[in-house]
Design a protein around this motif. Sequence first.
Motif, PDB file in Angstrom:
ATOM      1  N   ALA A  12       4.338 -10.689  -5.722  1.00  0.00           N
ATOM      2  CA  ALA A  12       3.849  -9.310  -5.646  1.00  0.00           C
ATOM      3  C   ALA A  12       5.029  -8.363  -5.810  1.00  0.00           C
ATOM      4  O   ALA A  12       6.055  -8.526  -5.157  1.00  0.00           O
ATOM      5  CB  ALA A  12       3.151  -9.071  -4.314  1.00  0.00           C
ATOM      6  N   THR A  13       4.869  -7.385  -6.685  1.00  0.00           N
ATOM      7  CA  THR A  13       5.929  -6.410  -6.926  1.00  0.00           C
ATOM      8  C   THR A  13       5.917  -5.338  -5.840  1.00  0.00           C
ATOM      9  O   THR A  13       4.967  -5.233  -5.058  1.00  0.00           O
ATOM     10  CB  THR A  13       5.730  -5.720  -8.284  1.00  0.00           C
ATOM     11  N   GLU A  14       6.935  -4.524  -5.829  1.00  0.00           N
ATOM     12  CA  GLU A  14       7.010  -3.418  -4.875  1.00  0.00           C
ATOM     13  C   GLU A  14       5.821  -2.470  -5.077  1.00  0.00           C
ATOM     14  O   GLU A  14       5.231  -1.991  -4.109  1.00  0.00           O
ATOM     15  CB  GLU A  14       8.325  -2.668  -5.039  1.00  0.00           C
ATOM     16  N   GLU A  15       5.457  -2.227  -6.326  1.00  0.00           N
ATOM     17  CA  GLU A  15       4.320  -1.354  -6.618  1.00  0.00           C
ATOM     18  C   GLU A  15       3.008  -1.956  -6.113  1.00  0.00           C
ATOM     19  O   GLU A  15       2.175  -1.255  -5.544  1.00  0.00           O
ATOM     20  CB  GLU A  15       4.214  -1.079  -8.128  1.00  0.00           C
ATOM     21  N   GLU A  16       2.845  -3.261  -6.309  1.00  0.00           N
ATOM     22  CA  GLU A  16       1.636  -3.924  -5.815  1.00  0.00           C
ATOM     23  C   GLU A  16       1.581  -3.883  -4.296  1.00  0.00           C
ATOM     24  O   GLU A  16       0.530  -3.618  -3.709  1.00  0.00           O
ATOM     25  CB  GLU A  16       1.572  -5.375  -6.319  1.00  0.00           C
ATOM     26  N   MET A  17       2.717  -4.103  -3.653  1.00  0.00           N
ATOM     27  CA  MET A  17       2.751  -4.067  -2.190  1.00  0.00           C
ATOM     28  C   MET A  17       2.431  -2.665  -1.674  1.00  0.00           C
ATOM     29  O   MET A  17       1.743  -2.517  -0.657  1.00  0.00           O
ATOM     30  CB  MET A  17       4.103  -4.559  -1.666  1.00  0.00           C
ATOM     31  N   SER A  18       2.886  -1.649  -2.371  1.00  0.00           N
ATOM     32  CA  SER A  18       2.549  -0.268  -1.979  1.00  0.00           C
ATOM     33  C   SER A  18       1.045  -0.044  -2.087  1.00  0.00           C
ATOM     34  O   SER A  18       0.438   0.569  -1.203  1.00  0.00           O
ATOM     35  CB  SER A  18       3.289   0.736  -2.863  1.00  0.00           C
ATOM     36  N   LEU A  19       0.456  -0.545  -3.160  1.00  0.00           N
ATOM     37  CA  LEU A  19      -0.997  -0.436  -3.328  1.00  0.00           C
ATOM     38  C   LEU A  19      -1.726  -1.190  -2.221  1.00  0.00           C
ATOM     39  O   LEU A  19      -2.665  -0.662  -1.610  1.00  0.00           O
ATOM     40  CB  LEU A  19      -1.424  -0.970  -4.698  1.00  0.00           C
ATOM     41  N   TYR A  20      -1.293  -2.402  -1.921  1.00  0.00           N
ATOM     42  CA  TYR A  20      -1.952  -3.193  -0.886  1.00  0.00           C
ATOM     43  C   TYR A  20      -1.835  -2.516   0.486  1.00  0.00           C
ATOM     44  O   TYR A  20      -2.784  -2.525   1.272  1.00  0.00           O
ATOM     45  CB  TYR A  20      -1.361  -4.611  -0.821  1.00  0.00           C
ATOM     46  N   THR A  21      -0.671  -1.923   0.752  1.00  0.00           N
ATOM     47  CA  THR A  21      -0.488  -1.205   2.017  1.00  0.00           C
ATOM     48  C   THR A  21      -1.447  -0.024   2.091  1.00  0.00           C
ATOM     49  O   THR A  21      -2.065   0.225   3.125  1.00  0.00           O
ATOM     50  CB  THR A  21       0.972  -0.730   2.169  1.00  0.00           C
ATOM     51  N   ARG A  22      -1.577   0.684   0.998  1.00  0.00           N
ATOM     52  CA  ARG A  22      -2.487   1.835   0.960  1.00  0.00           C
ATOM     53  C   ARG A  22      -3.935   1.380   1.175  1.00  0.00           C
ATOM     54  O   ARG A  22      -4.689   2.013   1.920  1.00  0.00           O
ATOM     55  CB  ARG A  22      -2.338   2.556  -0.386  1.00  0.00           C
ATOM     56  N   GLN A  56      -3.509 -14.239  -4.915  1.00  0.00           N
ATOM     57  CA  GLN A  56      -3.053 -13.676  -6.190  1.00  0.00           C
ATOM     58  C   GLN A  56      -1.583 -13.958  -6.504  1.00  0.00           C
ATOM     59  O   GLN A  56      -1.194 -13.948  -7.670  1.00  0.00           O
ATOM     60  CB  GLN A  56      -3.269 -12.158  -6.206  1.00  0.00           C
ATOM     61  N   HIS A  57      -0.781 -14.161  -5.472  1.00  0.00           N
ATOM     62  CA  HIS A  57       0.666 -14.284  -5.673  1.00  0.00           C
ATOM     63  C   HIS A  57       1.242 -15.545  -5.040  1.00  0.00           C
ATOM     64  O   HIS A  57       2.460 -15.661  -4.895  1.00  0.00           O
ATOM     65  CB  HIS A  57       1.369 -13.047  -5.095  1.00  0.00           C
ATOM     66  N   GLN A  63      10.108  -8.404  -2.958  1.00  0.00           N
ATOM     67  CA  GLN A  63      11.074  -7.754  -2.069  1.00  0.00           C
ATOM     68  C   GLN A  63      11.642  -8.691  -1.012  1.00  0.00           C
ATOM     69  O   GLN A  63      12.699  -8.437  -0.468  1.00  0.00           O
ATOM     70  CB  GLN A  63      10.419  -6.564  -1.351  1.00  0.00           C
ATOM     71  N   VAL A  64      10.907  -9.744  -0.705  1.00  0.00           N
ATOM     72  CA  VAL A  64      11.311 -10.658   0.370  1.00  0.00           C
ATOM     73  C   VAL A  64      12.133 -11.826  -0.166  1.00  0.00           C
ATOM     74  O   VAL A  64      12.951 -12.390   0.546  1.00  0.00           O
ATOM     75  CB  VAL A  64      10.061 -11.168   1.134  1.00  0.00           C
ATOM     76  N   GLY A  65      11.920 -12.192  -1.420  1.00  0.00           N
ATOM     77  CA  GLY A  65      12.637 -13.312  -2.012  1.00  0.00           C
ATOM     78  C   GLY A  65      11.695 -14.204  -2.788  1.00  0.00           C
ATOM     79  O   GLY A  65      10.506 -13.936  -2.901  1.00  0.00           O
ATOM     80  N   SER A  66      12.219 -15.284  -3.301  1.00  0.00           N
ATOM     81  CA  SER A  66      11.423 -16.152  -4.168  1.00  0.00           C
ATOM     82  C   SER A  66      10.578 -17.168  -3.402  1.00  0.00           C
ATOM     83  O   SER A  66       9.633 -17.719  -3.945  1.00  0.00           O
ATOM     84  CB  SER A  66      12.331 -16.883  -5.151  1.00  0.00           C
ATOM     85  N   LYS A  67      10.917 -17.405  -2.140  1.00  0.00           N
ATOM     86  CA  LYS A  67      10.195 -18.393  -1.338  1.00  0.00           C
ATOM     87  C   LYS A  67       8.850 -17.818  -0.881  1.00  0.00           C
ATOM     88  O   LYS A  67       8.803 -16.751  -0.275  1.00  0.00           O
ATOM     89  CB  LYS A  67      11.032 -18.771  -0.116  1.00  0.00           C
ATOM     90  N   PRO A  68       7.752 -18.519  -1.178  1.00  0.00           N
ATOM     91  CA  PRO A  68       6.448 -18.050  -0.689  1.00  0.00           C
ATOM     92  C   PRO A  68       6.410 -18.020   0.836  1.00  0.00           C
ATOM     93  O   PRO A  68       7.031 -18.847   1.500  1.00  0.00           O
ATOM     94  CB  PRO A  68       5.463 -19.098  -1.228  1.00  0.00           C
ATOM     95  N   LEU A  69       5.698 -17.064   1.370  1.00  0.00           N
ATOM     96  CA  LEU A  69       5.540 -16.928   2.815  1.00  0.00           C
ATOM     97  C   LEU A  69       4.315 -17.712   3.273  1.00  0.00           C
ATOM     98  O   LEU A  69       3.351 -17.876   2.524  1.00  0.00           O
ATOM     99  CB  LEU A  69       5.383 -15.456   3.181  1.00  0.00           C
ATOM    100  N   GLY A  77       3.121  -9.587   8.523  1.00  0.00           N
ATOM    101  CA  GLY A  77       3.604  -8.506   7.669  1.00  0.00           C
ATOM    102  C   GLY A  77       2.495  -7.570   7.228  1.00  0.00           C
ATOM    103  O   GLY A  77       2.674  -6.346   7.182  1.00  0.00           O
ATOM    104  N   SER A  78       1.331  -8.128   6.937  1.00  0.00           N
ATOM    105  CA  SER A  78       0.200  -7.308   6.484  1.00  0.00           C
ATOM    106  C   SER A  78      -0.335  -6.438   7.614  1.00  0.00           C
ATOM    107  O   SER A  78      -0.709  -5.283   7.389  1.00  0.00           O
ATOM    108  CB  SER A  78      -0.913  -8.204   5.919  1.00  0.00           C
ATOM    109  N   ILE A  79      -0.358  -6.971   8.814  1.00  0.00           N
ATOM    110  CA  ILE A  79      -0.783  -6.168   9.972  1.00  0.00           C
ATOM    111  C   ILE A  79       0.205  -5.028  10.191  1.00  0.00           C
ATOM    112  O   ILE A  79      -0.188  -3.880  10.398  1.00  0.00           O
ATOM    113  CB  ILE A  79      -0.954  -7.051  11.225  1.00  0.00           C
ATOM    114  N   ASN A  80       1.499  -5.334  10.102  1.00  0.00           N
ATOM    115  CA  ASN A  80       2.505  -4.278  10.234  1.00  0.00           C
ATOM    116  C   ASN A  80       2.307  -3.209   9.164  1.00  0.00           C
ATOM    117  O   ASN A  80       2.380  -2.013   9.447  1.00  0.00           O
ATOM    118  CB  ASN A  80       3.915  -4.852  10.150  1.00  0.00           C
TER     119      ASN A  80
END
Length: 126
Positions: A12-22, A56-57, A63-69, A77-80
């Motif tokens: 997920a890109t920074e732009e996608e993460m911004s959208l998901y946060t919104r 999806q990802h 932003q966090v790195g290449s290792k999947p979470l 992270g999503s709750i935060n």
Amino acid sequence: MLDPLAALAAPATEEEMSLYTRIAAVNVCISRSAGVEFDKAVSIAGETIAQLIQGQHDGAIQQVGSKPLSIEELRRGSINSAVLGASEVCPKDVPPEVMKKVQEALKQSEAAPAPRGAAAPGPTAP
């Protein structure tokens, strides 16, 4: 057998993460206006985003790195993100004690910026 879609999944890109946060924030705000408890609204929004990132990802965030979470890391992270987003989009729907934690966390992150490529720490849901 290899899932052909998994090979195509990009972090997920920074732009996608911004959208998901919104999206998560708006979800919390809508839920709160419908009378849903804050903790439950944040949990549902966070789970939705965690599942989206996982599906999806493959759990990877640029932003966090290449290792999947793990799904648990994604949930936290999503709750935060949902809490932070709701504090911006609909602050009146965020309990005062949570707003205080958000403001404290934002002050701390401004005082000590996260290293490049690391996610900034956020408050945890009460």
